[in-house]
Motif scaffolding. Structure first.
Motif, PDB file in Angstrom:
ATOM      1  N   ARG A  20       1.676  20.303  15.729  1.00 36.32           N
ATOM      2  CA  ARG A  20       1.580  19.004  15.072  1.00 36.32           C
ATOM      3  C   ARG A  20       2.889  18.245  15.242  1.00 36.32           C
ATOM      4  O   ARG A  20       3.960  18.829  15.285  1.00 36.32           O
ATOM      5  N   ASP A  21       2.782  16.935  15.341  1.00 37.55           N
ATOM      6  CA  ASP A  21       3.959  16.070  15.397  1.00 37.55           C
ATOM      7  C   ASP A  21       4.005  15.281  14.093  1.00 37.55           C
ATOM      8  O   ASP A  21       3.359  14.245  13.951  1.00 37.55           O
ATOM      9  N   ALA A  22       4.764  15.794  13.113  1.00 40.44           N
ATOM     10  CA  ALA A  22       4.784  15.203  11.776  1.00 40.44           C
ATOM     11  C   ALA A  22       5.262  13.754  11.803  1.00 40.44           C
ATOM     12  O   ALA A  22       4.715  12.900  11.103  1.00 40.44           O
ATOM     13  N   GLU A  23       6.274  13.470  12.606  1.00 39.44           N
ATOM     14  CA  GLU A  23       6.792  12.102  12.667  1.00 39.44           C
ATOM     15  C   GLU A  23       5.754  11.144  13.233  1.00 39.44           C
ATOM     16  O   GLU A  23       5.595  10.022  12.732  1.00 39.44           O
ATOM     17  N   ARG A  24       5.037  11.583  14.254  1.00 37.51           N
ATOM     18  CA  ARG A  24       4.001  10.729  14.839  1.00 37.51           C
ATOM     19  C   ARG A  24       2.874  10.492  13.836  1.00 37.51           C
ATOM     20  O   ARG A  24       2.358   9.374  13.719  1.00 37.51           O
ATOM     21  N   LEU A  25       2.486  11.546  13.110  1.00 40.69           N
ATOM     22  CA  LEU A  25       1.426  11.403  12.117  1.00 40.69           C
ATOM     23  C   LEU A  25       1.823  10.401  11.036  1.00 40.69           C
ATOM     24  O   LEU A  25       1.028   9.529  10.666  1.00 40.69           O
ATOM     25  N   TRP A  26       3.053  10.514  10.534  1.00 36.94           N
ATOM     26  CA  TRP A  26       3.496   9.610   9.476  1.00 36.94           C
ATOM     27  C   TRP A  26       3.622   8.183   9.993  1.00 36.94           C
ATOM     28  O   TRP A  26       3.276   7.222   9.288  1.00 36.94           O
ATOM     29  N   ALA A  27       4.101   8.018  11.219  1.00 34.41           N
ATOM     30  CA  ALA A  27       4.191   6.668  11.793  1.00 34.41           C
ATOM     31  C   ALA A  27       2.807   6.026  11.870  1.00 34.41           C
ATOM     32  O   ALA A  27       2.638   4.838  11.554  1.00 34.41           O
ATOM     33  N   LEU A  28       1.816   6.799  12.275  1.00 32.82           N
ATOM     34  CA  LEU A  28       0.457   6.263  12.361  1.00 32.82           C
ATOM     35  C   LEU A  28      -0.093   5.973  10.973  1.00 32.82           C
ATOM     36  O   LEU A  28      -0.764   4.950  10.753  1.00 32.82           O
ATOM     37  N   MET A  29       0.185   6.854  10.014  1.00 36.10           N
ATOM     38  CA  MET A  29      -0.268   6.613   8.643  1.00 36.10           C
ATOM     39  C   MET A  29       0.264   5.291   8.106  1.00 36.10           C
ATOM     40  O   MET A  29      -0.434   4.562   7.390  1.00 36.10           O
ATOM     41  N   GLN A  30       1.500   4.958   8.453  1.00 35.21           N
ATOM     42  CA  GLN A  30       2.084   3.693   7.998  1.00 35.21           C
ATOM     43  C   GLN A  30       1.401   2.507   8.681  1.00 35.21           C
ATOM     44  O   GLN A  30       1.169   1.473   8.049  1.00 35.21           O
ATOM     45  N   ARG A  31       1.075   2.643   9.964  1.00 33.92           N
ATOM     46  CA  ARG A  31       0.333   1.582  10.651  1.00 33.92           C
ATOM     47  C   ARG A  31      -1.051   1.409  10.032  1.00 33.92           C
ATOM     48  O   ARG A  31      -1.522   0.285   9.822  1.00 33.92           O
ATOM     49  N   GLU A  32      -1.698   2.534   9.746  1.00 34.19           N
ATOM     50  CA  GLU A  32      -3.013   2.459   9.102  1.00 34.19           C
ATOM     51  C   GLU A  32      -2.908   1.798   7.731  1.00 34.19           C
ATOM     52  O   GLU A  32      -3.804   1.068   7.321  1.00 34.19           O
ATOM     53  N   ALA A  33      -1.787   2.053   7.033  1.00 32.06           N
ATOM     54  CA  ALA A  33      -1.600   1.477   5.696  1.00 32.06           C
ATOM     55  C   ALA A  33      -1.589  -0.044   5.747  1.00 32.06           C
ATOM     56  O   ALA A  33      -2.089  -0.705   4.828  1.00 32.06           O
TER      57      ALA A  33
ATOM     58  N   PRO B  18       0.804  -1.220   0.000  1.00 28.26           N
ATOM     59  CA  PRO B  18       0.000   0.000   0.000  1.00 28.26           C
ATOM     60  C   PRO B  18       0.839   1.273   0.000  1.00 28.26           C
ATOM     61  O   PRO B  18       0.484   2.265  -0.626  1.00 28.26           O
ATOM     62  N   LEU B  19       1.973   1.252   0.734  1.00 27.88           N
ATOM     63  CA  LEU B  19       2.802   2.448   0.830  1.00 27.88           C
ATOM     64  C   LEU B  19       3.422   2.844  -0.505  1.00 27.88           C
ATOM     65  O   LEU B  19       3.946   3.951  -0.639  1.00 27.88           O
ATOM     66  N   ASP B  20       3.372   1.929  -1.490  1.00 24.84           N
ATOM     67  CA  ASP B  20       3.873   2.268  -2.825  1.00 24.84           C
ATOM     68  C   ASP B  20       2.862   3.085  -3.630  1.00 24.84           C
ATOM     69  O   ASP B  20       3.201   3.620  -4.686  1.00 24.84           O
ATOM     70  N   MET B  21       1.637   3.172  -3.135  1.00 26.53           N
ATOM     71  CA  MET B  21       0.596   3.893  -3.846  1.00 26.53           C
ATOM     72  C   MET B  21       0.806   5.400  -3.725  1.00 26.53           C
ATOM     73  O   MET B  21       1.298   5.893  -2.707  1.00 26.53           O
ATOM     74  N   SER B  22       0.392   6.135  -4.756  1.00 33.39           N
ATOM     75  CA  SER B  22       0.560   7.593  -4.761  1.00 33.39           C
ATOM     76  C   SER B  22      -0.168   8.267  -3.613  1.00 33.39           C
ATOM     77  O   SER B  22       0.257   9.321  -3.135  1.00 33.39           O
ATOM     78  N   VAL B  23      -1.266   7.675  -3.154  1.00 35.35           N
ATOM     79  CA  VAL B  23      -2.011   8.291  -2.062  1.00 35.35           C
ATOM     80  C   VAL B  23      -1.138   8.447  -0.826  1.00 35.35           C
ATOM     81  O   VAL B  23      -1.237   9.452  -0.106  1.00 35.35           O
ATOM     82  N   PHE B  24      -0.245   7.484  -0.567  1.00 33.92           N
ATOM     83  CA  PHE B  24       0.563   7.577   0.640  1.00 33.92           C
ATOM     84  C   PHE B  24       1.687   8.590   0.503  1.00 33.92           C
ATOM     85  O   PHE B  24       2.133   9.172   1.495  1.00 33.92           O
ATOM     86  N   ARG B  25       2.113   8.852  -0.719  1.00 32.46           N
ATOM     87  CA  ARG B  25       3.036   9.977  -0.927  1.00 32.46           C
ATOM     88  C   ARG B  25       2.336  11.290  -0.592  1.00 32.46           C
ATOM     89  O   ARG B  25       2.920  12.187   0.026  1.00 32.46           O
ATOM     90  N   PHE B  26       1.065  11.394  -0.983  1.00 39.43           N
ATOM     91  CA  PHE B  26       0.293  12.591  -0.658  1.00 39.43           C
ATOM     92  C   PHE B  26       0.110  12.723   0.850  1.00 39.43           C
ATOM     93  O   PHE B  26       0.268  13.817   1.411  1.00 39.43           O
ATOM     94  N   LEU B  27      -0.195  11.621   1.523  1.00 36.12           N
ATOM     95  CA  LEU B  27      -0.385  11.679   2.966  1.00 36.12           C
ATOM     96  C   LEU B  27       0.905  12.075   3.678  1.00 36.12           C
ATOM     97  O   LEU B  27       0.875  12.840   4.648  1.00 36.12           O
ATOM     98  N   LYS B  28       2.037  11.569   3.192  1.00 40.39           N
ATOM     99  CA  LYS B  28       3.324  11.968   3.780  1.00 40.39           C
ATOM    100  C   LYS B  28       3.543  13.470   3.590  1.00 40.39           C
ATOM    101  O   LYS B  28       4.007  14.165   4.510  1.00 40.39           O
ATOM    102  N   ALA B  29       3.195  13.991   2.422  1.00 41.35           N
ATOM    103  CA  ALA B  29       3.333  15.421   2.162  1.00 41.35           C
ATOM    104  C   ALA B  29       2.441  16.227   3.098  1.00 41.35           C
ATOM    105  O   ALA B  29       2.846  17.294   3.593  1.00 41.35           O
ATOM    106  N   LEU B  30       1.232  15.737   3.368  1.00 40.09           N
ATOM    107  CA  LEU B  30       0.346  16.420   4.303  1.00 40.09           C
ATOM    108  C   LEU B  30       0.928  16.423   5.712  1.00 40.09           C
ATOM    109  O   LEU B  30       0.867  17.438   6.421  1.00 40.09           O
ATOM    110  N   ALA B  31       1.468  15.287   6.128  1.00 38.13           N
ATOM    111  CA  ALA B  31       2.049  15.206   7.466  1.00 38.13           C
ATOM    112  C   ALA B  31       3.207  16.181   7.619  1.00 38.13           C
ATOM    113  O   ALA B  31       3.389  16.787   8.684  1.00 38.13           O
ATOM    114  N   ASP B  32       3.998  16.351   6.569  1.00 35.13           N
ATOM    115  CA  ASP B  32       5.184  17.213   6.628  1.00 35.13           C
ATOM    116  C   ASP B  32       4.870  18.685   6.415  1.00 35.13           C
ATOM    117  O   ASP B  32       5.724  19.542   6.699  1.00 35.13           O
TER     118      ASP B  32
END
Length: 257
Positions: free
Chosen positions: A213-226, A79-93
């Protein structure tokens, strides 16, 4: 690239328009790639002070494109290879202010994107929903943490578990929006707020947002959700939900367990 995402920079405000009105701005992977480019540009380009998300036509976004979902569900990639997760990472950052102008439907990512915006203007008659469980999926965009933080556990669980929409007035009352206005005023009010933000001290705003906001925490959770999202996307439950959606019938989960 895709013609379904339009960007315009004016007076420090970078506006990203979902421009697929015939499909209620349902988002494809190509659209996510373009949205990622725009969000990354907003963070790195000093000419950009504010990022605005809006939808063309009568809806903000119907969420993920179901045809994309069905195709992705048959793949073996992560799932993390999908473009949506690149977008989510950009949002977190993203450490610059983001504003959303919401009319009509805001479904799935159309709702969870709002949790990453600092100011949200909704139409009073807008309908916001997160029907992940209706599609046998799981929350994304760090919404499993952010939505309960805004709404409280019980309201957030109801939004996720039942997938029923809430209107713009309710979104305002529950803290999901800054303003709820008549639909024909949404764009103007959002533009006014964006202009005010663009006029503020940019480094002060960036540092303030970064502290909130804690960008690292958000991205870590996004990966767990993925992981949860990915396992569900390939599940028999999801295949039944997708087929039911395309066949315009209620899904039958009676044999799921």
């Amino acid at each position: 690239m895709t013609d379904h995402i339009k960007t315009e920079l004016s007076n420090g405000v970078l506006t990203v328009t979902l421009a697929r009105p015939d499909k209620k701005n349902a988002i494809t992977q190509a659209m996510y790639a373009a949205m990622s480019d725009a969000t990354e540009r907003a963070r790195t380009d000093d000419a950009v002070r504010v990022l605005v998300f809006r939808g063309e036509g009568d809806s903000f976004s119907a969420g993920n494109d179901i045809a994309d979902f069905i195709a992705i569900g048959s793949m073996t990639g992560e799932p993390l290879d999908m473009s949506v997760f690149r977008f989510l990472k950009a949002l977190a950052d993203l450490d610059k202010p983001a504003v959303a102008a919401v009319r009509g439907r805001a479904v799935g990512i159309g709702l969870t994107l709002l949790l990453h915006c600092d100011m949200v203007v909704v139409a009073e008659d807008a309908l916001l929903s997160a029907p992940f469980i209706n599609l046998a999926l799981a929350p994304e965009a760090a919404s499993s943490m952010l939505l309960p933080a805004v709404l409280g556990h019980q309201r957030a669980f109801e939004v996720f578990a039942l997938g029923e929409p809430i209107d713009g007035r309710t979104a305002l009352a529950w803290g999901l929006a800054n303003r709820a206005v008549p639909a024909d005023q949404v764009e103007a009010v959002a533009a006014e707020l964006a202009a005010k933000l663009a006029a503020r001290a940019p480094n002060s705003i960036r540092k303030t947002k970064a502290l909130m906001r804690d960008a690292e925490r958000l991205w870590a959770l996004m990966q767990r959700e993925a992981v949860a999202f990915g396992s569900q996307m390939k599940s028999p439950e999801a295949m039944e939900a997708f087929m039911a959606f395309t066949q315009k019938r209620a899904p039958d989960f009676s044999k799921a367990g």
